[in-house]
Every structure is written in structure tokens, then in C-alpha cells.
Design a protein around this motif. Structure first.
Motif, mmCIF file in Angstrom:
data_model
loop_
_atom_site.group_PDB
_atom_site.id
_atom_site.type_symbol
_atom_site.label_atom_id
_atom_site.label_comp_id
_atom_site.label_asym_id
_atom_site.label_seq_id
_atom_site.Cartn_x
_atom_site.Cartn_y
_atom_site.Cartn_z
ATOM 1 N N UNK A 1 3.439 -15.997 0.112
ATOM 2 C CA UNK A 1 4.014 -16.044 -1.253
ATOM 3 C C UNK A 1 3.883 -14.681 -1.933
ATOM 4 N N UNK A 2 2.723 -14.043 -1.716
ATOM 5 C CA UNK A 2 2.519 -12.715 -2.307
ATOM 6 C C UNK A 2 3.494 -11.715 -1.688
ATOM 7 N N UNK A 3 3.768 -11.885 -0.391
ATOM 8 C CA UNK A 3 4.710 -10.988 0.300
ATOM 9 C C UNK A 3 6.091 -11.055 -0.341
ATOM 10 N N UNK A 4 6.490 -12.253 -0.766
ATOM 11 C CA UNK A 4 7.821 -12.383 -1.397
ATOM 12 C C UNK A 4 7.891 -11.540 -2.671
ATOM 13 N N UNK A 5 6.783 -11.565 -3.433
ATOM 14 C CA UNK A 5 6.752 -10.746 -4.665
ATOM 15 C C UNK A 5 6.733 -9.259 -4.318
ATOM 16 N N UNK A 6 5.965 -8.924 -3.294
ATOM 17 C CA UNK A 6 5.900 -7.514 -2.871
ATOM 18 C C UNK A 6 7.268 -7.035 -2.388
ATOM 19 N N UNK A 7 7.964 -7.906 -1.653
ATOM 20 C CA UNK A 7 9.300 -7.538 -1.150
ATOM 21 C C UNK A 7 10.244 -7.194 -2.311
ATOM 22 N N UNK A 8 10.153 -7.994 -3.397
ATOM 23 C CA UNK A 8 10.995 -7.718 -4.586
ATOM 24 C C UNK A 8 10.634 -6.357 -5.171
ATOM 25 N N UNK A 9 9.308 -6.109 -5.288
ATOM 26 C CA UNK A 9 8.848 -4.829 -5.846
ATOM 27 C C UNK A 9 9.338 -3.668 -4.988
ATOM 28 N N UNK A 10 9.181 -3.832 -3.664
ATOM 29 C CA UNK A 10 9.575 -2.752 -2.760
ATOM 30 C C UNK A 10 11.094 -2.495 -2.841
ATOM 31 N N UNK A 11 11.858 -3.589 -2.903
ATOM 32 C CA UNK A 11 13.324 -3.426 -3.013
ATOM 33 C C UNK A 11 13.659 -2.688 -4.308
ATOM 34 N N UNK A 12 12.984 -3.088 -5.409
ATOM 35 C CA UNK A 12 13.219 -2.464 -6.720
ATOM 36 C C UNK A 12 12.905 -0.968 -6.655
ATOM 37 N N UNK A 13 11.929 -0.607 -5.852
ATOM 38 C CA UNK A 13 11.548 0.804 -5.715
ATOM 39 C C UNK A 13 12.438 1.549 -4.720
ATOM 40 N N UNK A 14 13.377 0.852 -4.126
ATOM 41 C CA UNK A 14 14.358 1.525 -3.273
ATOM 42 C C UNK A 14 14.154 1.406 -1.786
ATOM 43 N N UNK A 15 13.200 0.558 -1.369
ATOM 44 C CA UNK A 15 13.009 0.388 0.075
ATOM 45 C C UNK A 15 13.957 -0.709 0.568
#
Lengths: 346, 126
Positions: A191-205
Motif C-alpha cells: 500500500x505504501x508502494x502505491x503512494x510512493x509510485x504516485x510521488x515518484x511519477x509526480x517527480x518525473x520518474x
């Protein structure tokens, strides 16, 4: 103003000496005995002064030692905190308290083993700048470690992008409880990974990490492996290989558990059976289960009703109840209630 | 009177009272849990023995790196007994071994201030 501790005693001696000097005793024998008594009194006073001095000095030494001990404790606490960043905190605690030694000794214990890695890590990261890779890996490991410590996992090691953890040593809450804690941790991590994935996408990854998790419960050898000079507190055995094998078979963002773990956690998870597999060092055929949901208050499952008593266990997920089953469920519940009301307790 | 020997423990010193040779010693740290239990019998026997000595050479050796207040009171009592034995016509030598400049040196010197007849000798550990 000076303070004399023995003013009264000194005054008595002064007066006594004055009596003798003034010839206050008519009887020479009485004067002699009085002089002897005065001498003894002076000696006893001196002894008292020495004893007080010794007592004060010993107390001062004791306080100094306590201060040194306090400083040493502070240093040890700081060292322990630093070591806990390199080794699992439970292992550090066991070593510092003397519960575990540094002999090359292992034990056979039933553990729940957790294995994870990042799907296609090499391919995902081959064109990445080192700074970006460091940021992604560090944020990933930091978040996962926090969750692991929250659930009481013993973090064995990070191997590149993979993590090996286990439950059941050096502390255990029971085999079932350890397995449940491990599965809860795995769900919390995904579940935490899903939030991290959003953050990473927002940062351009563009291709954020996707984690795969494998979990197995079985007898492993746990303890100090290596040489007398350099050792690791780790686990080995076929059951560890099976956790790694399950992890490879898990879907990205998925959790695949063995039937041994499933048997222990089936009350708290919803899972789908997957095709059988074999693993190195394991002779039996393995039936894996992919976790699809968890009934856990902390992880959020608002419609879940879960109660456990001696002789009765209720797990109800009302969101999953089919409309056509409702009548039969109500009938069963009413029968249960009627029986409970009729039957005398105990 | 037969020789009295009590080996040292964590809290009590080694006690060796050789009454026949008139040599006595206390070596080690002294903070007994029960002062009377440890010193009661030996000090009683020593008092009885010294009271019966005349014209003898008596040596008492103290080597105590640490002692508590109760032990200090006992040691002062021993100094007093030995001084009395010297006054009674015996040749009494008290040796006090400690580290130079240590608190124990000062304690030994202070205890010796009250001696009128017994001889006192400080010895430093090398």
C-alpha cells in the motif's frame, strides 16, 4: 561566615580543659579520672570526624562512578542506535543484553520468511543517473524499513534491490502471530508502494518501482554464520529458498505466500490459489496463494466484523456478502443466537 | 590459639591471624554485609590474645584499598588494641600498605596519629 560542624563538641572539650586548668577538682584522683575521660572523649570525637570524612569521600567516589556509568550508558545508547542502522535492532539488543553471543551457533526454528525485490530493477535503472537511483532506492528502503520495524520484523539484509526479513527470532509472538504480522507488514508495504509510485511519477520518474513479495513459513537454521572473525546473523535453509522462489513468481505489486503460511493467516486474508511450483531444497509440491485482501483494522477494512472467543470465531466481510445468501446467513445467525440463549454457559 | 584464616571474598578482606607467630594481617577490600559476623569472632580472639602478651614482638599488616565506615570503625578499634598492647610492654609494629598519594595513605596516617606506643610504618605499592 565560617561554619564549624563540631562547635558543640569543641566547646565541651574547651570547658573540660578549663575545669582542669582552674583546679576545679579537689580530689587529685577525680581530676586524673576526669582528664582520662576527656582524653577518651577527644579520641572518640576524632574517630567520628574520620568516619564522617571517610563516608563523605566514599559517597563522592560513588557519585563519580555513577556519573561515569551514566556517560558510558549514553555512549552505549548512541552506539546501539548507530549499530541498529547496520544490523537489525532486535539483534543489536540481543547482543548488548547478552541474550545472544558471538559464537558460531545456529538453531532450528519455525520462522516466517519474507523476500522481496523490485521487478525489472536492472532494466528500469540502466539509463538512470546515479543521483536519481540513490534517491529512489533510499526513499524505497527508508519507507519499507519503517514499516518493517513497526511490525517487528528482523531485517536480515538488503541485497541490491532485494530485502530479506523474518519473523520468529530473536523474538517471537507465536508461529501464527508471527505469520500474521509478516503478512500485515507485506500488505502495508505494497500500500505504501502505491503512494510512493504516485510521488515518484509526480517527480518525473516514468517507470517507478514495483515490488514483488514472497512469504513462506517453515523450519530454518538461524544464527551466526561465517567465520570467528566475521559473521552474519542470518537464516539459511530450503524454506528460505522457497520464499525467494515465491517472490520471483509473484506479480508486480503482488504478495505470493506458501500454503504453510496461508494455513496460519487464512482468517485474516483473502487469497487466490495459484499454479503449483517446486523449489530447490523443498521436496514437497508447493501451492502458492496470492493475497487479494486483508481483514485488518489498522490497515483499514471498515465493514469487517471480527471477534474471537473460545469455541467461536466470527469473521464477517459484509461488503462481500451476496444478496442471495443474505437469507441463509440471517437464518444461521438466528439459529446460533437461539442455541446460545438456550444452552447454559460453560 | 590456632591460626585463623578467612580467604578474601568480593566484600571482605583476607584475614590471617597467626597467634603463635604474633603476626596478623588484613588484605583486600572491606565492606561486609554484616560487620559483626565477619569481624566479631576474630577481633574478640585478638583482644583476648593481646591481653595475655608481654615482652613480645607483634606485627599487624594492613593492606586495604577500600573500606566502608563500619570497617573503619573496626580498624580504629584494632589500632587502639595494638597501642594498648604496646603500652603493656610489647614491641608492636603496624604496617599500612597503600598506593602513594592515595586516600588510603591519608587514612592510615590519620589513624596513626592516635598511637602513643605502637610503631607505625607506611609502605607504598610499587
Amino acid at each position: 561566615m565560617s561554619y564549624e560542624l563540631f562547635t558543640d563538641e569543641t566547646e565541651i572539650i574547651t570547658q573540660g580543659e578549663a575545669y582542669l586548668e582552674q583546679g576545679a577538682f579537689a580530689d587529685p584522683e577525680a581530676a586524673k579520672r576526669y582528664a582520662e575521660l576527656l582524653k577518651q572523649y577527644k579520641k572518640l570525637l576524632k574517630n567520628l570526624q574520620r568516619l564522617m570524612k571517610l563516608s563523605d569521600r566514599n559517597e563522592e567516589k560513588l557519585n563519580a562512578m555513577a556519573h561515569v556509568m551514566e556517560e558510558k550508558n549514553k555512549i552505549q545508547e548512541a552506539l546501539s542506535a548507530n549499530l541498529s542502522k547496520y544490523l537489525s535492532p532486535q539483534i543489536v539488543h540481543s547482543l548488548l543484553t547478552g541474550e545472544k553471543g558471538t559464537d558460531l551457533v545456529t538453531q532450528r526454528k519455525k520462522l516466517t520468511v519474507f523476500f522481496s525485490d523490485i521487478k525489472d530493477f536492472t532494466k528500469t535503472t540502466e539509463n538512470m543517473q546515479p543521483e536519481d537511483l540513490s534517491y529512489l532506492l533510499n526513499s524505497y528502503f527508508t519507507e519499507m524499513s519503517k514499516i518493517a520495524l513497526h511490525y517487528g520484523a528482523t531485517i536480515d539484509k538488503f541485497i541490491g534491490d532485494a530485502m530479506l526479513m523474518f519473523f520468529g527470532d530473536p523474538e517471537t509472538r507465536g508461529v501464527r502471530e508471527d505469520a500474521e504480522a509478516c503478512v500485515r507488514m507485506a500488505v502495508a508495504m505494497q500500500r505504501r508502494m502505491r503512494k510512493l509510485q504516485s510521488t515518484w511519477r509526480f517527480r518525473g520518474y516514468k517507470d517507478p518501482f514495483h515490488m514483488r513479495i514472497g512469504i513462506n513459513t517453515g523450519y530454518c537454521n538461524v544464527g551466526n554464520f561465517g567465520s570467528e572473525d566475521r559473521m552474519d546473523y542470518t537464516i539459511i535453509g530450503g524454506e528460505v529458498n522457497l520464499a525467494a522462489r515465491l517472490e520471483v513468481q509473484a506479480e508486480p505489486d503482488g504478495i505470493l505466500i506458501s500454503s504453510d503460511t496461508y494455513a496460519l493467516v487464512q482468517d485474516i486474508v483473502e487469497a487466490e490459489e495459484r499454479p503449483k511450483l517446486m523449489a530447490k531444497g523443498i521436496e514437497r509440491e508447493i501451492i502458492p496463494y496470492a493475497i487479494t485482501n486483508i481483514y485488518d483494522e489498522e490497515l483499514g477494512c471498515p465493514d469487517l466484523i471480527r471477534s474471537e472467543f473460545k469455541g467461536l470465531r466470527i469473521i464477517a466481510d459484509l461488503e462481500r456478502v451476496n444478496a442471495e445468501d443474505k437469507g441463509a446467513i440471517i437464518e444461521s445467525m438466528e439459529q446460533l443466537l437461539a442455541r446460545l440463549r438456550e444452552e447454559p454457559a460453560g | 590459639m590456632s591460626t585463623l584464616h578467612i580467604p578474601a571474598t568480593e566484600r571482605t578482606p583476607e584475614l590471617l591471624f597467626d597467634f603463635a607467630a604474633n603476626t596478623f594481617s588484613l588484605k583486600g577490600e572491606s565492606y561486609p554485609e554484616n560487620i559483626a559476623e565477619f569481624f566479631g569472632e576474630p577481633v574478640g580472639k585478638l583482644k583476648e590474645h593481646l591481653g595475655a602478651q608481654a615482652g613480645q614482638r607483634i606485627a599487624f599488616h594492613f593492606a586495604l584499598p577500600y573500606f566502608n565506615s563500619s570497617s573503619a570503625k573496626t580498624i580504629m578499634g584494632l589500632f587502639s588494641l595494638l597501642d594498648q598492647a604496646a603500652e603493656d610492654g610489647n614491641d608492636v609494629l603496624i604496617t599500612w600498605t597503600c598506593e602513594e598519594g592515595d586516600d588510603m595513605q591519608e587514612m592510615g596516617e590519620e589513624f596513626a596519629e592516635d598511637l602513643d606506643a605502637a610503631k607505625f610504618e607506611l609502605k607504598f605499592l610499587e
